[in-house]
Structures are given as structure tokens and as C-alpha cells.
Design a protein around this motif. Sequence first.
Motif, mmCIF file in Angstrom:
data_model
loop_
_atom_site.group_PDB
_atom_site.id
_atom_site.type_symbol
_atom_site.label_atom_id
_atom_site.label_comp_id
_atom_site.label_asym_id
_atom_site.label_seq_id
_atom_site.Cartn_x
_atom_site.Cartn_y
_atom_site.Cartn_z
ATOM 1 N N TRP A 10 0.627 -0.934 0.200
ATOM 2 C CA TRP A 10 -0.081 -0.018 -0.507
ATOM 3 C C TRP A 10 0.612 1.111 0.078
ATOM 4 N N PRO A 11 1.463 1.662 -1.237
ATOM 5 C CA PRO A 11 1.987 2.500 -0.937
ATOM 6 C C PRO A 11 1.232 4.327 -0.863
ATOM 7 N N ARG A 12 0.860 4.373 -1.160
ATOM 8 C CA ARG A 12 -0.146 5.504 -1.338
ATOM 9 C C ARG A 12 -0.835 5.715 0.409
ATOM 10 N N LEU A 32 6.927 3.620 11.308
ATOM 11 C CA LEU A 32 7.077 3.156 10.100
ATOM 12 C C LEU A 32 5.719 4.216 8.847
ATOM 13 N N GLY A 33 6.919 5.556 9.280
ATOM 14 C CA GLY A 33 6.107 6.861 8.951
ATOM 15 C C GLY A 33 4.900 6.943 7.675
ATOM 16 N N LEU A 34 3.637 6.661 9.042
ATOM 17 C CA LEU A 34 3.155 7.025 8.877
ATOM 18 C C LEU A 34 2.085 7.875 9.943
ATOM 19 N N GLU A 35 0.556 8.650 10.013
ATOM 20 C CA GLU A 35 0.046 9.631 10.800
ATOM 21 C C GLU A 35 -0.637 8.537 10.941
#
Length: 119
Positions: A10-12, A32-35
Motif C-alpha cells: 500500500w504505497p499510497r 513506520l512513517g505513518l500518521e
Amino acid sequence: MLAGMDLSLWPRVRKLFVDWGYRGLKETASSLGLELEVVARPYAGVRGVWVREGAEVPEIPRERGFKPLPKRWVVERTFAWLGRNRRLAKDYEENPGVSEAWVYLGTLRLLVRRLARAV
């Protein structure tokens, strides 16, 4: 839960909307670089107020009536629409691919009905 996820599928995906119970995953999501946005009522967790004897009790503001939560309402509404299909009302399928196919068919049915009404 998030630690074992392969985010390359899920790159987007950049932002996760979660319920109040998942608020402890903020550090994991940020690593993980997610908000992570916690969707909760403004008075969640408030059960009462402790005051000293004789002190004035502060007023806790509460909203009356039904107020849908942002973003969460979209997900709940979509599940309700999909639940109107007989095969999606209960999860009887053993193969997740079959369930996924029925979700696609259910959403296709919704889109076709909307297009038919628009004509």
C-alpha cells in the motif's frame, strides 16, 4: 499489528484513522512513517470529576443529539451499505479472496444503482 505489516503493498497509505482503543500505537505508526489520527468524542474517558467537599463542581460540556465522528462515519456507512447484500451480511466465507470478490460485487451494485438514478 502494525509491526508485521508490509507497507510496500500500500504505497499510497500515509494516514490511519483509528478508534480510541488504538491510541497507544502512535509510536509504532510514526516509526513506520505513518500518521495516526485518533477519532474520538471530545469527552471520551470523562466519567466524573473529583472535587473536595464543599467545593463547586465544574460543568462538563456535552453535546446533545447525534453527532457523527469525522471519517469514522464514512467507514460505518460503507459497511452498512455492503451489509445490505445477502452474502455480505454475515462472513461465512473461508477464503478471503471470495469475500473480497463479494465486496467488489457489492460496491459495483451500489455504483450501478447510482448511475441508473442519475440518468
